[in-house]
Design an enzyme around this catalytic site. Structure first.
Site, mmCIF file in Angstrom:
data_model
loop_
_atom_site.group_PDB
_atom_site.id
_atom_site.type_symbol
_atom_site.label_atom_id
_atom_site.label_comp_id
_atom_site.label_asym_id
_atom_site.label_seq_id
_atom_site.Cartn_x
_atom_site.Cartn_y
_atom_site.Cartn_z
ATOM 1 N N HIS A 193 0.788 -1.316 0.043
ATOM 2 C CA HIS A 193 0.020 0.108 0.117
ATOM 3 C C HIS A 193 0.746 1.210 -0.111
ATOM 4 O O HIS A 193 0.791 2.308 -0.730
ATOM 5 C CB HIS A 193 -0.774 0.024 1.224
ATOM 6 C CG HIS A 193 -2.036 1.225 1.383
ATOM 7 N ND1 HIS A 193 -1.588 2.027 2.163
ATOM 8 C CD2 HIS A 193 -3.011 1.383 0.643
ATOM 9 C CE1 HIS A 193 -2.507 3.153 1.978
ATOM 10 N NE2 HIS A 193 -3.356 2.905 0.951
ATOM 11 N N GLU B 113 -16.942 7.439 -16.838
ATOM 12 C CA GLU B 113 -16.367 6.730 -15.607
ATOM 13 C C GLU B 113 -17.272 5.700 -15.130
ATOM 14 O O GLU B 113 -16.616 4.810 -14.105
ATOM 15 C CB GLU B 113 -15.969 7.491 -14.680
ATOM 16 C CG GLU B 113 -16.940 8.515 -14.343
ATOM 17 C CD GLU B 113 -16.535 9.696 -13.361
ATOM 18 O OE1 GLU B 113 -15.652 9.653 -12.574
ATOM 19 O OE2 GLU B 113 -17.291 10.738 -13.328
ATOM 20 N N GLY C 172 -12.592 8.557 -17.206
ATOM 21 C CA GLY C 172 -12.013 8.697 -15.917
ATOM 22 C C GLY C 172 -11.891 6.954 -15.281
ATOM 23 O O GLY C 172 -12.799 6.513 -14.814
ATOM 24 N N THR C 173 -10.707 6.957 -15.783
ATOM 25 C CA THR C 173 -10.344 5.379 -15.823
ATOM 26 C C THR C 173 -9.949 4.879 -14.217
ATOM 27 O O THR C 173 -10.052 3.623 -14.115
ATOM 28 C CB THR C 173 -9.126 4.806 -16.596
ATOM 29 O OG1 THR C 173 -8.070 5.777 -16.366
ATOM 30 C CG2 THR C 173 -9.376 4.851 -17.876
ATOM 31 N N ASN C 174 -10.039 5.808 -13.195
ATOM 32 C CA ASN C 174 -9.883 5.097 -11.943
ATOM 33 C C ASN C 174 -11.192 4.647 -11.548
ATOM 34 O O ASN C 174 -11.400 3.333 -11.246
ATOM 35 C CB ASN C 174 -9.653 6.226 -10.847
ATOM 36 C CG ASN C 174 -8.282 7.105 -11.169
ATOM 37 O OD1 ASN C 174 -7.482 6.304 -11.961
ATOM 38 N ND2 ASN C 174 -8.004 8.147 -10.480
ATOM 39 N N ASP C 175 -12.355 5.460 -11.581
ATOM 40 C CA ASP C 175 -13.800 4.763 -11.673
ATOM 41 C C ASP C 175 -13.999 3.763 -12.255
ATOM 42 O O ASP C 175 -14.919 2.758 -11.855
ATOM 43 C CB ASP C 175 -14.742 6.211 -11.270
ATOM 44 C CG ASP C 175 -14.621 6.880 -10.036
ATOM 45 O OD1 ASP C 175 -13.697 6.535 -9.312
ATOM 46 O OD2 ASP C 175 -15.382 7.774 -9.842
ATOM 47 N N CYS D 209 -8.236 10.786 -18.300
ATOM 48 C CA CYS D 209 -7.989 11.583 -16.964
ATOM 49 C C CYS D 209 -7.765 10.947 -15.775
ATOM 50 O O CYS D 209 -7.547 11.649 -14.717
ATOM 51 C CB CYS D 209 -8.662 12.944 -17.086
ATOM 52 S SG CYS D 209 -10.708 12.392 -16.657
#
Lengths: 570, 570
Positions: free
Chosen positions: A162, A432, A453-456, A518
């Site tokens: 982490h 996203e 929004g590739t994180n979400d 992004c």
């Protein structure tokens, strides 16, 4: 391949001659070519790679085109971070060499053992009161402390722990898994080499080599000679690049840094981050806690001038720093109406935020659109070419997009009329959610651009919460269930399929649809390559990742060229 | 269309003659045909619809084939719920007629004003200590109280309010939005018609008509005469049906009910529900809280015989109740290795559960597989034909599926060897993440069946948390952003696209892939129609929804037939 070893020996000799600081190398050979050099002492991998690439070109061993592949885009950060001044380190000062160089750079600070203490001690002046968070390992619960600490030291965990993953994402120094450091969080002490360190004691970390050093050591800024070499190296790579590179920046400081690293605009400005500055919090709270529209509008009215001046400052700083001509400034101000506050929810990730908030409370969208357009008009009157792209977050349906675009367009017209000044702008959406990708042909009817929004999108496609994934990921990587952390490297097979599908479907409806990403993947070389191959227009990433993205995009384009020229693939 | 009105008058007369209990009708005419009759007093819509359909066929007005479209599958539940005995209701007893008939049936219970009080008072014997939860409106925080209450009364909210939606999902009586009832939760009192009711006072609700009645009124079981009519009606519909209908059942009581309503097997058995019975909790906790494998295995060893006997009981009850021949029992025991415990997570929906738990702790999968196969072998030895389908939940990648399938197959072989008895079985997966649908061709390599978990798939595709969606949904429905609650009616455009894609891709890899759905959509007529059209093999739904699914599936198939026969579409 004996010639590889000849080459290797030759390079080693050359290296030692030209760059005495480096010892203890590690070489990686791929496809019969020498690509990487790891060094565990004194100098960083990225520095070594750039030097070798320049040297080899100078000596005629490789061409400039070949040279651009000799540097790992991920390692460029090594050239840009502060370094520990070796002259200030006495032999007995090094407490541990067993830590992993989890995230590069040097940092000195006072020890704290908990995230809460980090916040308490550092306050909002992390530069004035530098603290180093020392823990056996970090968890998502520590995130607030990690944000204010100048560096992190852990005694457990590897390069994908982490602490390692989070700090690399933040561009913050980290030494992880220093096994000979005994951390006792309850007793608030750290024991190493028979010495005891308490809260408040000074230590220095070298995240480039993995060293833990006693006391407050001098730090050096990035080596100007190296920056000059880097500039030369980038000048070879840049002409290949086709993909645009923007930066995610919410505050002027980020905008300045982004510009310095060659970002071509701001690709994501999270306006909700602006809301959390001290002077806004009371109005923000007033807006959220009220249950009637009138009070909400009153609070929003107070937030409007603050947000407007934020936008103006962002543009001005971006312009003043490094802008060579007005045309460089074309895309500096996409505003983003993103989640404002997540209140208490069972699954905040899946809750009442993004455009959902703007639909239930249209006055929030109205205020934010007004702040964007008033700021744009104000700077345009100063002769700045500004081109806002207003991004609607978290859409899942065409009707959501139509609802919010109508508000933005109405406010734009109102502002243009009031101020007697127009600016060009676009209204588009953040893709996203899987559903948005599936119905992208519909959404493109009302959306002039897409930004993934590739994180979400990774969270929802995998059903992995980013906060919880670290419980699963170590096992998954060890068992080979996943090859990489999908939050670091875009999952081409799944998430990438949605990106490709949405791009194709969106452009079917609107051939000139501008498409970018992004998420944090925008700064990851493999993901940048995928974006290039998928025909995206740009990537947007953290400011300190801009150089990485630029090189990765150049490598991807140069690979295409080599392929076309006949099989000389990387 | 004057003939419609003639028809209408004629039917009204006929109705009044044949079924005196009904007054105050509401008619709905679609495409020139009389479809629905709402009645606000005394008798329910479903009852009216079935009676009229039968009557019209008897009088030769419509054919049997036409008749099956005259009943709304959603209203069949009206025939199956307890009714308030009107003889026991004196004129002054009715406190309010202004409530909405949010979820049908009659119920009598003692008032409680909070979910915690409901749990405290009802305990685990909801039949012995019936409580009615009275609130101005319910929220997801009330869910534990709603589960133990026999009925819910709210003074605010419409047919799509939280209370209405949740109780319909549970098949539990609810009167919603009774505006003339003044609920004061703080004072723990309810005022209506100038009378004050306190905690512990008895009331009776009629969710079929929306009435709130004073005191504890007698309830009548479903009318046997009506059940006979229903049976006749279903005998006309059933021959059309092509889609299989199974039931979701975790406990023998559910299995019995499912069988009574004509389920063709258990389509989903959530083994984690079994874990939460009182005698298992200590072992369950021991398993979860330990951080070493040895203790975890010891706890699992204690859970094994309990889970095995649960499975045996489920099969035995299902078999004894209503099974006409051994061949009816072919598919009675699909085991499901689903989330075991969600611990504390930021986004529990996206966390460490399902196959992720089975991969990090393979001994959990081993124990559950052993319980399933030991139970299957035991009942097989008694001569019962049993066909377990072991479902791996929450897969996102082929490797997860391969990892878990290997464990299940290994345990199956071990048990078959130990017990010298084999049973046929399948190993498949729950498709409940967008990524699984996107890579279904891959996953099908290791999966012999797919079952769409459309609740979770809707959550992740939309990025809506089911617990939080009620903050957004009222606005979305009012503004026309969404036409329906996507958790009630399958979103064909988005989620449906994934269902279709996964079915096609999965069958490309494995042409005989068995495909079903087991989300709550399995009991929704529109979603059932979609499943029929998409070529699924079966739907699996709550036991009390089995009749609804059967009729909806018959209507979908009959519609196909009418289309083929030439334009006489519904």
């Amino acid at each position: 391949m004996p010639q590889v070893y000849d080459q290797l020996r030759e390079i080693t000799t050359r290296l030692e001659k030209h760059y005495r600081g480096m010892q203890d190398f590690e070489f990686t050979i791929q496809g019969g070519k020498l690509y990487m050099l790891q060094t565990r002492n004194g100098q960083s991998t990225g520095v070594a790679q750039v030097i070798i690439a320049l040297q080899m070109v100078e000596e005629g061993v490789i061409t400039k085109e070949e040279a651009i592949f000799r540097v790992d885009p991920n390692r460029l950060i090594d050239l840009l971070v502060p370094r520990v001044d070796e002259k200030d380190v006495k032999p007995g000062d090094v407490l541990s060499k067993k830590g992993l160089p989890a995230s590069p750079g040097g940092a000195a600070g006072q020890i704290v053992f908990t995230a809460d203490e980090a916040v308490e001690k550092a306050g909002h002046r992390t530069d004035k009161n530098p603290v180093i968070l020392v823990r056996s390992e970090t968890t998502p619960e520590d995130i607030h402390g990690m944000e204010v600490a100048v560096a992190i030291l852990t005694s457990r965990g590897g390069m994908t722990s982490h602490a390692a993953v989070v700090t690399r994402g933040m561009g913050k120094c980290c030494v992880a898994g220093a096994e000979d450091v005994d951390v006792n969080e309850k007793m608030r002490e750290m024991r190493v080499k028979g010495q005891v360190f308490k809260e408040g004691d000074w230590i220095t970390l070298d995240g480039t080599t993995g060293r833990v050093i006693k006391g407050k050591k001098k730090l050096l800024p990035p080596d100007p000679a190296m920056l000059a070499k880097l500039k030369q190296f980038m000048s070879w790579a840049e002409p290949f690049r086709k993909l645009g590179v923007r930066a995610n920046a919410d505050i002027p400081r980020d905008a300045i840094q982004a510009r310095a690293f060659g970002a071509e605009g701001i690709g994501l400005c999270r306006t909700e981050h602006m809301f959390f500055e001290k002077d806004r919090i009371p109005h923000m709270q007033a807006m959220i806690l009220t249950d009637n529209e009138k009070d909400r509008r009153a609070a929003l009215k107070k937030l409007l001038p603050m947000q407007r001046s934020d936008f103006i400052a962002l543009v001005e700083k971006y312009r003043r720093f490094g802008a060579k001509s007005a045309s460089d400034l074309k895309k500096v101000m996409p505003g983003l109406l993103r989640r404002v506050e997540e209140l208490h929810e069972f699954n905040p990730m899946l809750g009442h935020r993004g455009c959902r908030l703007g639909i239930t409370y249209p006055e929030i969208t109205e205020m934010q659109a007004r702040a964007i357009f008033e700021a744009a008009v104000a700077v345009a009157k100063d002769g700045v070419k500004v081109f806002p792209e207003v991004m609607i977050p978290l859409t899942a349906t065409l009707k959501e997009m139509a609802n919010q675009a109508a508000i933005v367009n109405r406010i734009a017209q109102e502002v243009f009329t009031e101020k007697e000044q127009k600016v060009d702008y676009l209204v588009g959406t953040m893709i996203e959610l899987p559903r948005a990708a599936l119905v992208a042909d519909e959404i493109a009817k009302e959306s002039q651009f897409f930004s993934f929004g590739t994180n979400d999108l990774t969270q929802t496609t995998f059903g992995f919460s980013r906060d919880d994934v670290n419980k699963i990921l170590p096992t998954y990587l060890a068992e080979g269930i996943l090859k990489q952390d999908p939050f670091a490297v875009l999952d081409r097979e799944g998430v990438g399929q949605l990106v490709k599908m949405a791009t194709e479907r969106g452009r079917k409806t609107r051939p000139d649809l501008k498409v970018g990403i992004c998420g944090e993947h925008g700064g990851d070389p493999s993901s940048v390559e995928f974006c290039h191959q998928t025909g995206l227009n740009y990537v947007s990433c953290s400011p300190f990742r801009v150089l990485t993205a630029r090189l990765a995009a150049a490598q991807a384009a140069a690979t295409d060229k080599l392929r076309v020229e006949g099989g000389r693939t990387k």
